[in-house]
Structure formats: structure tokens, C-alpha cells
Design an enzyme around this catalytic site. Structure first.
Site, PDB file in Angstrom:
ATOM      1  N   ASP A 178       3.526 -21.651  17.438  1.00  0.00           N
ATOM      2  CA  ASP A 178       4.075 -23.085  17.572  1.00  0.00           C
ATOM      3  C   ASP A 178       3.948 -23.741  16.075  1.00  0.00           C
ATOM      4  O   ASP A 178       2.892 -22.922  15.460  1.00  0.00           O
ATOM      5  CB  ASP A 178       3.415 -23.894  18.512  1.00  0.00           C
ATOM      6  CG  ASP A 178       3.475 -25.386  18.577  1.00  0.00           C
ATOM      7  OD1 ASP A 178       4.721 -25.652  18.445  1.00  0.00           O
ATOM      8  OD2 ASP A 178       2.594 -26.123  18.467  1.00  0.00           O
ATOM      9  N   ASP A 203       3.551 -27.607  15.081  1.00  0.00           N
ATOM     10  CA  ASP A 203       2.802 -28.800  15.029  1.00  0.00           C
ATOM     11  C   ASP A 203       1.103 -28.693  15.721  1.00  0.00           C
ATOM     12  O   ASP A 203       1.232 -28.236  16.892  1.00  0.00           O
ATOM     13  CB  ASP A 203       3.514 -30.193  15.863  1.00  0.00           C
ATOM     14  CG  ASP A 203       4.732 -30.494  14.913  1.00  0.00           C
ATOM     15  OD1 ASP A 203       4.880 -30.944  13.785  1.00  0.00           O
ATOM     16  OD2 ASP A 203       5.864 -29.896  15.556  1.00  0.00           O
ATOM     17  N   ARG A 208      11.427 -40.043  21.720  1.00  0.00           N
ATOM     18  CA  ARG A 208      10.981 -40.359  20.416  1.00  0.00           C
ATOM     19  C   ARG A 208      11.861 -40.296  19.409  1.00  0.00           C
ATOM     20  O   ARG A 208      11.818 -41.036  18.480  1.00  0.00           O
ATOM     21  CB  ARG A 208       9.780 -38.941  20.247  1.00  0.00           C
ATOM     22  CG  ARG A 208       8.433 -39.397  21.167  1.00  0.00           C
ATOM     23  CD  ARG A 208       7.534 -38.309  21.056  1.00  0.00           C
ATOM     24  NE  ARG A 208       8.031 -36.859  21.824  1.00  0.00           N
ATOM     25  CZ  ARG A 208       7.513 -35.658  21.351  1.00  0.00           C
ATOM     26  NH1 ARG A 208       6.394 -35.696  20.552  1.00  0.00           N
ATOM     27  NH2 ARG A 208       7.821 -34.756  22.067  1.00  0.00           N
ATOM     28  N   SER A 240       9.542 -23.935  17.331  1.00  0.00           N
ATOM     29  CA  SER A 240       8.602 -25.224  17.344  1.00  0.00           C
ATOM     30  C   SER A 240       9.658 -26.507  18.150  1.00  0.00           C
ATOM     31  O   SER A 240      11.108 -26.288  17.987  1.00  0.00           O
ATOM     32  CB  SER A 240       8.388 -26.007  16.137  1.00  0.00           C
ATOM     33  OG  SER A 240       8.154 -27.458  16.117  1.00  0.00           O
ATOM     34  N   GLY A 241       9.355 -27.093  18.964  1.00  0.00           N
ATOM     35  CA  GLY A 241      10.043 -28.237  19.538  1.00  0.00           C
ATOM     36  C   GLY A 241      10.165 -29.381  18.575  1.00  0.00           C
ATOM     37  O   GLY A 241      10.800 -30.436  18.954  1.00  0.00           O
ATOM     38  N   ASN A 287       3.791 -27.355  26.138  1.00  0.00           N
ATOM     39  CA  ASN A 287       5.235 -26.855  25.801  1.00  0.00           C
ATOM     40  C   ASN A 287       5.186 -25.536  25.463  1.00  0.00           C
ATOM     41  O   ASN A 287       6.026 -24.855  25.330  1.00  0.00           O
ATOM     42  CB  ASN A 287       5.809 -27.765  24.795  1.00  0.00           C
ATOM     43  CG  ASN A 287       7.296 -27.537  24.544  1.00  0.00           C
ATOM     44  OD1 ASN A 287       7.951 -27.000  25.451  1.00  0.00           O
ATOM     45  ND2 ASN A 287       7.840 -27.198  23.246  1.00  0.00           N
TER      46      ASN A 287
END
Length: 286
Positions: A85, A87, A130, A174-175, A245
Site C-alpha cells: 500500500d 499511504d 473525499r 493504492s486507493g 482496504n
């Protein structure tokens, strides 16, 4: 019968505490792990009895140590794929929160981020909400976040360098956003990077995303895809993440590691790193 090893990590591990942990785990050998290579201390206690781990975990929690019990020592050279991931895992920040700060709405966006990371609200819904709040922001704000605020997680470079020397392939998924993952891929020599794309019109964010959204299932699917392309066994794959996630991705890897993670993730992940840097992953392997 499988042979287990107990890995103990921390910034300052007292000898008497190591001896006590060996006693609790039924281990007869204490060996320093990668001395000089890590930014902290790490020791392997073996053979360890996995049935006696409750007392070990309680001792480590009180002493502030990391502990992990692993079967059958695997050499680092056998690892073929690292999936990470971005972040709060590869980097120390949540990029979307810092972008929001440029608009003066960081608290509102960060609150949604936190709820999503804890698994309290659906990721797709939270991301859409967001991103919509970022509408009208100048694209140059993304570059400011990258250059002024983005920092690698401690130990990240050490981990990547060691794995890349062994020829391990690296996927950053990554999301978050391609603006950041693409730059990190180039900077760190990663094999592949996948993320969401922010729509930009006339130099400003529209508050919308382009293409398929990267979510929890996407992360797990991409891990499986690359693992199969490379012809790897499950135990040759490491996955690292911190939020809800990431849970499906962590479950899909032989070594699913929660890094400085939310409580929900710590309870479900096979292995955890709560205080040491990402270089602590290296201590798991011979």
C-alpha cells in the site's frame, strides 16, 4: 513437524528480557538477526513453541517489543514479490488529507479517511465523497504535497534495496492517486504501480476520478495476477498495508504484514509491525 522461530524486535532489547522470552517460548537458542543492517535490534529465538505465545505476546506488549512467530525459516532469496500500500505504509502521510489541507478542509476529509481506514464506512463511498470535496483545487497543489510533505516510511528504502538486490518484483498498489504512485515508482525503481486517476480539466481538479476505482478487491486481484504471472507460490509473496482496504490483499499473501495499522487490521493480519520501521520485515527471513 514444523520448526518455529520467534522474532523479537525493538529499539533497545535487554539481555535479561531476551532470556526470559526464550524461557517463555521454550527456545534454547538466541541469535542476533541482521546486525548492522537494521535501524533497531532484532533477535531470533528458536525452536519456539507456538502453543506458548500468549505469555510471549503479553511480555512483549509490556516491554514495547515487536514479536512474530514464523514456521520453517525461509531465505530472503526465495521471496519473489512484494506488494505494498502507499499511504501510511510506504509513505508517512495520507496524500488525500494533505491535498485537502491546501483547501483548508483537512479535518473534514481526514475524518472520513480515518473512518474508512477503520472499516466503518465503505471505501468506494468514502473515496468518492473525499475526492468530490477537492473540486476546484489547482493541480499544482499535488506537486506541493509531493515535494513538501511526502516522506518515505522509516526503513522503506532499506527494505526495498535488500529485496531488489534479490531480484524481487515490487508492486505499489493504492486507493490513492497515480500522481504520487507514478513518481514513487520512478524514484524507487518499483516494478509496477497502480492507483486511481484524478480528473483534471484546465489545470484544476474536477472532484471526479477516471477509470476503474482501485479498492480492496482490486488490490487482492492484482496481487494474485502478478503472483501467477511470475509463477510464484503463495509463501513467496509479501504484502504490507495498514487499513481495512488492505485486508483482502494481506490475506492473499503468504506473508501479510500490518504496518502501523488500525486495530481492525492488526487483529486480522497474520503479522504486525507496530513500532519499528519497514526494515523490520527483513528480520522475518533468513
Amino acid at each position: 513437524m514444523s520448526m518455529y522461530k520467534l522474532i523479537i524486535q525493538g529499539s533497545d532489547i535487554a539481555t535479561q528480557n531476551l532470556k526470559r522470552l526464550a524461557q517463555l517460548a521454550g527456545a534454547s537458542q538466541i541469535e542476533a538477526v541482521r546486525p548492522g543492517q537494521l535501524a533497531h535490534q532484532a533477535f531470533k529465538l528458536s525452536p519456539a513453541n507456538p502453543a506458548q505465545l500468549d505469555a510471549v505476546h503479553a511480555f512483549c506488549a509490556e516491554a514495547g517489543y515487536e514479536c512474530a512467530c514464523l514456521p520453517d525459516p525461509l531465505p530472503l532469496s526465495q521471496i519473489g514479490l512484494l506488494v505494498m500500500d502507499m499511504d501510511s505504509t510506504l509513505i508517512t502521510i495520507e496524500c488525500i488529507d494533505e491535498i485537502a489541507d491546501m483547501l483548508g478542509i483537512k479535518p473534514q476529509v481526514a475524518a472520513i479517511t480515518e473512518r474508512s481506514m477503520r472499516g466503518e464506512i465503505d471505501f468506494r463511498q468514502s473515496l468518492t465523497e473525499r475526492v468530490a470535496l477537492l473540486a476546484g483545487l489547482d493541480e499544482s497543489a499535488l506537486k506541493r504535497v509531493y515535494t513538501e510533505r511526502l516522506q518515505l516510511m522509516p526503513g522503506a528504502q532499506t527494505l526495498l534495496t535488500a529485496l531488489q538486490k534479490q531480484g524481487v518484483k515490487t508492486l505499489l498498489i493504492s486507493g490513492g492517486f497515480t500522481f504520487f504512485t507514478d513518481r514513487l515508482k520512478a524514484r524507487l525503481g518499483l516494478t509496477e504501480a497502480i492507483a486511481n486517476t484524478l480528473e483534471v480539466v484546465d489545470g484544476k481538479l474536477t472532484g471526479r476520478l477516471l477509470g476503474e476505482l482501485i479498492d480492496a478487491q482490486s488490490k487482492a486481484d492484482e496481487l494474485v495476477r502478478l503472483r501467477e504471472e511470475l509463477g510464484l507460490r503463495n509463501d513467496q509473496v509479501i504484502a504490507i498495508g495498514d487499513g481495512a482496504n488492505d485486508l483482502k490483499m494481506l490475506a492473499a499473501a503468504g506473508f501479510g504484514i500490518a504496518c502501523h495499522a488500525k486495530p481492525l487490521v492488526r487483529t486480522q493480519a497474520r503479522y504486525c509491525l507496530d513500532s519499528v520501521g519497514l526494515d523490520g520485515v527483513l528480520a522475518f527471513f533468513d
